[in-house]
Motif scaffolding. Structure first.
Motif, short mmCIF file in Angstrom:
data_model
loop_
_atom_site.label_atom_id
_atom_site.label_comp_id
_atom_site.label_asym_id
_atom_site.label_seq_id
_atom_site.Cartn_x
_atom_site.Cartn_y
_atom_site.Cartn_z
N GLU A 1 0.77 -1.29 -0.18
CA GLU A 1 0.07 0.05 0.02
C GLU A 1 0.84 1.23 -0.15
OE1 GLU A 1 -3.62 0.43 0.16
OE2 GLU A 1 -3.66 -1.67 -0.44
N TYR A 2 1.90 1.27 0.85
CA TYR A 2 2.76 2.44 1.03
C TYR A 2 3.66 2.67 -0.29
CZ TYR A 2 6.40 5.38 2.95
OH TYR A 2 7.23 6.28 3.12
N LYS A 3 4.15 1.41 -1.04
CA LYS A 3 4.51 1.82 -2.48
C LYS A 3 3.79 2.27 -3.38
CE LYS A 3 6.24 -2.59 -2.57
NZ LYS A 3 7.09 -3.66 -2.90
N GLN A 4 2.34 1.70 -3.35
CA GLN A 4 1.39 2.48 -4.45
C GLN A 4 1.13 3.92 -4.03
OE1 GLN A 4 -2.20 0.35 -4.74
NE2 GLN A 4 -1.14 -1.53 -3.97
N TYR A 5 1.18 4.19 -2.61
CA TYR A 5 1.23 5.76 -2.25
C TYR A 5 2.31 6.32 -2.98
CZ TYR A 5 1.57 9.77 0.03
OH TYR A 5 1.68 11.32 0.55
N ALA A 6 3.64 5.82 -2.68
CA ALA A 6 4.79 6.53 -3.01
C ALA A 6 4.84 6.73 -4.43
CB ALA A 6 5.85 5.89 -2.39
N ASP A 7 4.51 5.91 -5.25
CA ASP A 7 4.62 5.85 -6.93
C ASP A 7 3.67 6.89 -7.31
OD1 ASP A 7 6.53 3.84 -6.85
OD2 ASP A 7 5.01 2.11 -7.16
N ASP B 1 7.86 13.45 0.48
CA ASP B 1 9.03 12.45 0.19
C ASP B 1 8.75 11.28 1.01
OD1 ASP B 1 10.41 14.07 -1.37
OD2 ASP B 1 11.68 14.98 -0.01
N THR B 2 9.13 10.07 0.59
CA THR B 2 8.57 8.83 1.31
C THR B 2 9.85 8.07 1.47
OG1 THR B 2 8.26 7.98 -0.91
CG2 THR B 2 6.40 8.77 0.31
N ILE C 1 -2.52 1.19 7.26
CA ILE C 1 -1.99 1.44 6.38
C ILE C 1 -2.48 1.61 4.81
CG2 ILE C 1 0.44 1.59 5.31
CD1 ILE C 1 1.54 0.80 8.25
N THR C 2 -3.13 2.39 4.33
CA THR C 2 -3.58 2.12 3.16
C THR C 2 -3.31 3.20 2.22
OG1 THR C 2 -5.77 3.30 3.54
CG2 THR C 2 -5.80 0.90 4.10
N VAL C 3 -3.47 3.23 0.98
CA VAL C 3 -3.17 4.19 0.04
C VAL C 3 -4.25 5.52 0.35
CG1 VAL C 3 -3.39 5.05 -2.56
CG2 VAL C 3 -2.44 3.03 -1.91
N ASN C 4 -5.24 5.16 0.68
CA ASN C 4 -6.22 6.36 1.18
C ASN C 4 -5.81 6.99 2.48
OD1 ASN C 4 -7.76 6.20 -1.38
ND2 ASN C 4 -9.28 4.81 -0.36
N SER C 5 -5.45 6.33 3.42
CA SER C 5 -5.23 6.81 4.52
C SER C 5 -3.72 7.45 4.47
CB SER C 5 -5.21 5.71 5.76
OG SER C 5 -3.99 4.99 5.66
N LEU C 6 -3.00 7.25 3.79
CA LEU C 6 -1.78 7.95 3.32
C LEU C 6 -2.00 9.25 2.74
CD1 LEU C 6 0.52 4.97 2.67
CD2 LEU C 6 0.54 6.23 4.61
N LYS C 7 -3.02 9.27 1.96
CA LYS C 7 -3.19 10.49 0.98
C LYS C 7 -3.90 11.43 1.92
CE LYS C 7 -4.12 8.37 -3.58
NZ LYS C 7 -4.85 8.24 -4.46
N GLU C 8 -5.01 10.92 2.85
CA GLU C 8 -5.66 11.74 3.69
C GLU C 8 -4.64 12.43 4.63
OE1 GLU C 8 -9.08 9.91 5.33
OE2 GLU C 8 -9.76 9.16 3.70
N ALA C 9 -3.95 11.77 5.20
CA ALA C 9 -2.73 12.25 6.24
C ALA C 9 -1.94 13.43 5.46
CB ALA C 9 -2.05 11.23 6.79
#
Length: 108
Positions: free
Chosen positions: A38-44, A50-51, A96-104
């Motif tokens: 999920e983190y890799k998808q967010y980072a990409d 910065d990640t 830890i999901t793409v959406n939770s990382l985006k929201e944060a």
């Protein structure tokens, strides 16, 4: 997304970035692997924050340093969003999901 392993690398990140995500993950845990995906998808798909990541097996002193310095109980997997040298958001495991990382990152 860059791998970090030392306290010095971590301190340099905090000094050079207003905001940064760091994920601590285990190389042997399937739950950690799913969160890391999920983190890799967010980072990409993200260019605003910065990640970085650390593997707890490779960077135990750094993982402990982060937990002790910021008074946050160590978990693995664990995502931490730093802003102005403070932890402003963190999540672990299924949080830890793409959406939770985006929201944060939007709130930082």
């Amino acid at each position: 997304m860059k791998k970090i392993e030392t306290v010095e690398q971590f301190e340099e990140i905090l000094s050079n970035n207003k905001t940064a995500f760091i994920v601590k993950h285990s190389l042997t845990c399937p739950i950690s692997a799913a969160a890391f995906d999920e983190y890799k998808q967010y980072a990409d798909s993200n260019s605003e924050v910065d990640t970085y990541y650390l593997a707890v097996q490779d960077a135990r002193p750094l993982s402990n340093y982060i937990a002790e310095t910021f008074n946050i109980r160590h978990e693995s997997p664990q995502a931490l969003l730093f802003s102005d040298r403070s932890v402003v958001w963190n999540a672990s495991h299924g949080g830890i999901t793409v959406n939770s990382l985006k929201e944060a990152s939007i709130k930082a």
